[in-house]
Design an enzyme around this catalytic site. Sequence first.
Site, PDB file in Angstrom:
ATOM      1  N   LYS A 203     -54.355 -42.864  -3.114  1.00 46.21           N
ATOM      2  CA  LYS A 203     -54.318 -41.410  -2.954  1.00 46.21           C
ATOM      3  C   LYS A 203     -54.053 -40.783  -4.316  1.00 46.21           C
ATOM      4  O   LYS A 203     -52.969 -40.929  -4.888  1.00 46.21           O
ATOM      5  CB  LYS A 203     -53.231 -40.994  -1.955  1.00 46.21           C
ATOM      6  N   LYS A 256     -58.702 -41.651  -1.174  1.00 44.61           N
ATOM      7  CA  LYS A 256     -58.701 -40.197  -1.032  1.00 44.61           C
ATOM      8  C   LYS A 256     -58.466 -39.569  -2.406  1.00 44.61           C
ATOM      9  O   LYS A 256     -57.487 -39.938  -3.063  1.00 44.61           O
ATOM     10  CB  LYS A 256     -57.589 -39.775  -0.057  1.00 44.61           C
TER      11      LYS A 256
END
Length: 335
Positions: A203, A256
């Site tokens: 992330k 992500k």
Amino acid sequence: MTGNTFNADALQFDRHRRLRTSAALRDLVRETHVAKDDLIMPVFVDATISGSQPIASMPGISRFGLDTVATEIDEIVELGIKSVIVFGIPNHKDDTGSDAWSDDGIVQRGIRLIKERHPELVVIADDCMCKYTSTGHCGIVRDGEVLNDESLEYITRIAVSQAKAGADIIAPSNAMDGYVAAIRAGLDAAGFAQTPIMSYAVKYASSFYGPFRDAADGAPQFGDRSGYQMDPANRLEALREAASDEREGADFLMVKPAMAFLDVVREVRNASDLPLVAYNVSGEYAMIKAAAANGWIDENRIVKETLTSIKRAGADLIITYFAKDVAARIDEREW
């Protein structure tokens, strides 16, 4: 080849275009496909509203009160989408994000409602504190520092409460070190050994999250999240993060954002056999919607190309705000 005479037959080259001579032939040899089963639709459940509230920076996406979220879920199921990820907007925030791990929290209530109505739908619960803390950070803050180990207790409480509410998968997005190990131990101890963990393993501290923070009221009240989310410049670190989460017991790995990190999606795919998820995030969605609204691009074609590239890079599943649109186009044979 002499004078003005050109003889292509005398050349040695491959004729790749033979496989592109008709739409049917191109379909026959297409290597990558996006299907409804690949899609996960985000759903925002808001404790502060009744009805629904459009999100200005994400055209076509809304927050839903508990009185209307069932209608949204009915539509998702009718379209043939088999999974949703639930995000909550609470009516109370405090230093420990207590509404996130309350059995009567907004996500927990939303999960129960969804599972009672559609028990076959796979419900993924986002496990993070940022939307519930008064600081807007993803963990416990003391003297301006986000504390890693102290936060793990609360992150685990959230996971257990979500599993009790009926979540099929827990998706921790808080970016604390050791969160997979802590959640796995907590779920097992609470009797949820069969509940999988979908780790936001990779992330990045990305500017592509802007519209989501508007949608979920989760912007940090000071500083940013670069002290715990990853530097977008780093690739090898992504592999270390993914490997750690796999060792700690993750059942899925996630990258992500997606579009600007397709190289990382491929790297993680090559390094791990776990199911791989890519999150086509709010900023990516908003850019396409804005350009399409101005007539600069063909939205359907751009979305198809974007999601296909994510699958081609190695993702098995895609969390995307386009999920409903894509499912409808598949039904209409426009995909």
